[in-house]
Design a protein around this motif. Sequence first.
Motif, mmCIF file in Angstrom:
data_model
loop_
_atom_site.group_PDB
_atom_site.id
_atom_site.type_symbol
_atom_site.label_atom_id
_atom_site.label_comp_id
_atom_site.label_asym_id
_atom_site.label_seq_id
_atom_site.Cartn_x
_atom_site.Cartn_y
_atom_site.Cartn_z
ATOM 1 N N GLU A 23 10.450 82.754 31.719
ATOM 2 C CA GLU A 23 11.597 82.674 32.626
ATOM 3 C C GLU A 23 12.843 83.290 31.985
ATOM 4 O OE1 GLU A 23 14.285 79.283 34.925
ATOM 5 O OE2 GLU A 23 12.266 78.777 34.229
ATOM 6 N N LEU A 24 13.068 82.998 30.704
ATOM 7 C CA LEU A 24 14.205 83.593 29.994
ATOM 8 C C LEU A 24 14.067 85.112 29.919
ATOM 9 C CD1 LEU A 24 14.559 81.072 27.034
ATOM 10 C CD2 LEU A 24 16.235 81.444 28.846
ATOM 11 N N THR A 25 12.841 85.573 29.686
ATOM 12 C CA THR A 25 12.603 87.007 29.593
ATOM 13 C C THR A 25 12.831 87.674 30.940
ATOM 14 O OG1 THR A 25 10.964 86.560 27.880
ATOM 15 C CG2 THR A 25 10.970 88.762 28.841
ATOM 16 N N GLU A 26 12.427 87.025 32.009
ATOM 17 C CA GLU A 26 12.664 87.598 33.332
ATOM 18 C C GLU A 26 14.162 87.747 33.597
ATOM 19 O OE1 GLU A 26 10.927 87.474 37.826
ATOM 20 O OE2 GLU A 26 10.685 85.673 36.600
ATOM 21 N N GLN A 27 14.952 86.772 33.177
ATOM 22 C CA GLN A 27 16.404 86.888 33.327
ATOM 23 C C GLN A 27 16.942 88.076 32.529
ATOM 24 O OE1 GLN A 27 18.085 83.097 32.195
ATOM 25 N NE2 GLN A 27 16.837 81.977 33.665
ATOM 26 N N ALA A 28 16.446 88.233 31.300
ATOM 27 C CA ALA A 28 16.875 89.359 30.460
ATOM 28 C C ALA A 28 16.456 90.687 31.083
ATOM 29 C CB ALA A 28 16.299 89.217 29.056
ATOM 30 N N LEU A 29 15.245 90.737 31.628
ATOM 31 C CA LEU A 29 14.761 91.965 32.257
ATOM 32 C C LEU A 29 15.548 92.294 33.520
ATOM 33 C CD1 LEU A 29 10.963 91.430 31.673
ATOM 34 C CD2 LEU A 29 12.212 93.501 31.040
ATOM 35 N N HIS A 30 15.931 91.287 34.258
ATOM 36 C CA HIS A 30 16.756 91.503 35.449
ATOM 37 C C HIS A 30 18.089 92.140 35.041
ATOM 38 C CE1 HIS A 30 18.229 90.848 39.508
ATOM 39 N NE2 HIS A 30 19.332 90.348 38.981
ATOM 40 N N TYR A 31 18.691 91.619 33.986
ATOM 41 C CA TYR A 31 19.944 92.184 33.479
ATOM 42 C C TYR A 31 19.719 93.598 32.948
ATOM 43 C CZ TYR A 31 24.027 92.867 30.510
ATOM 44 O OH TYR A 31 25.141 93.390 29.916
ATOM 45 N N ALA A 32 18.638 93.794 32.185
ATOM 46 C CA ALA A 32 18.335 95.110 31.630
ATOM 47 C C ALA A 32 18.148 96.140 32.743
ATOM 48 C CB ALA A 32 17.091 95.033 30.756
ATOM 49 N N ASP A 33 17.473 95.733 33.809
ATOM 50 C CA ASP A 33 17.264 96.618 34.956
ATOM 51 C C ASP A 33 18.610 97.000 35.573
ATOM 52 O OD1 ASP A 33 16.137 98.035 37.034
ATOM 53 O OD2 ASP A 33 15.121 96.333 37.953
ATOM 54 N N ALA A 34 19.504 96.028 35.683
ATOM 55 C CA ALA A 34 20.808 96.273 36.312
ATOM 56 C C ALA A 34 21.654 97.260 35.510
ATOM 57 C CB ALA A 34 21.565 94.954 36.488
ATOM 58 N N ILE A 35 21.513 97.240 34.188
ATOM 59 C CA ILE A 35 22.331 98.136 33.363
ATOM 60 C C ILE A 35 21.574 99.394 32.924
ATOM 61 C CG2 ILE A 35 23.790 96.240 32.534
ATOM 62 C CD1 ILE A 35 22.287 96.453 29.833
ATOM 63 N N GLY A 36 20.346 99.548 33.410
ATOM 64 C CA GLY A 36 19.580 100.748 33.106
ATOM 65 C C GLY A 36 19.017 100.800 31.702
ATOM 66 N N CYS A 37 18.634 99.647 31.166
ATOM 67 C CA CYS A 37 18.049 99.585 29.824
ATOM 68 C C CYS A 37 16.540 99.353 29.957
ATOM 69 C CB CYS A 37 18.696 98.457 29.017
ATOM 70 S SG CYS A 37 17.969 98.229 27.385
ATOM 71 N N PRO A 38 15.716 100.365 29.679
ATOM 72 C CA PRO A 38 14.275 100.227 29.915
ATOM 73 C C PRO A 38 13.470 99.706 28.726
ATOM 74 C CG PRO A 38 14.771 102.483 29.376
ATOM 75 C CD PRO A 38 16.090 101.741 29.323
ATOM 76 N N ASN A 39 14.133 99.373 27.617
ATOM 77 C CA ASN A 39 13.406 99.003 26.403
ATOM 78 C C ASN A 39 13.946 97.688 25.847
ATOM 79 O OD1 ASN A 39 11.446 100.212 24.245
ATOM 80 N ND2 ASN A 39 13.171 99.475 23.060
ATOM 81 N N LEU A 40 13.087 96.657 25.791
ATOM 82 C CA LEU A 40 13.481 95.372 25.223
ATOM 83 C C LEU A 40 12.578 95.071 24.036
ATOM 84 C CD1 LEU A 40 14.190 95.172 28.418
ATOM 85 C CD2 LEU A 40 14.592 92.785 27.869
#
Length: 197
Positions: A23-40
């Motif tokens: 769940e925490l990772t999904e939140q981070a991925l949602h934010y990453a998607d919004a700012i255009g960051c494809p690599n976590l």
Amino acid sequence: MQSIWYGRSENIFIPDEAAILLELTEQALHYADAIGCPNLVFGCPKNRSLPPTKTIEDAYSFFNALAGIAEEHRARIAIEPNPAIYQTNFLNTTTDAYRFLSSLPSYIAAAFSINLDLGTILANDEPLDSLIPIIPFVSHVHISEPHLAPIQARDIHYQLKELLEDQDYQGYISLEMASADRRILNKCLEYVAEVFS
């Protein structure tokens, strides 16, 4: 992006705790998607310590779920090996990370890459030529020292640059170190920029 689980104590091998981390990772991925960051970066050594009653295969269900979330948010999760000095026993070497990635079914593995961490290579005394088959799977490179100490001038930096060029690596190379005063930080940044320019 990295340190997405910083301060968390849950473990991926314990199902109830793994659900919280997903769940925490999904939140981070949602934010990453919004700012255009494809690599976590998947570092988090303490969250992935393998309990005595579990096996590496017990991680597959977690990575399967993680792959689905990453795909939904158009991102890849870069698996970062962490040496035993960081109190973990799962994916300690760069070769460990590569073998684990290679063991995943292709539909899961497509969501993952490898974060090449020089601090890990130094801590484990890994030979650079062992990285040759791994470079095509690398999506990010950290120039670092064990325990995130300030960067020291080393011949291995030039050797790594040559290896990355020979293998046609096209991704980012970044500095990773613990906080330091501005003078030390600038010196390290200048050095890394000079080596890898």
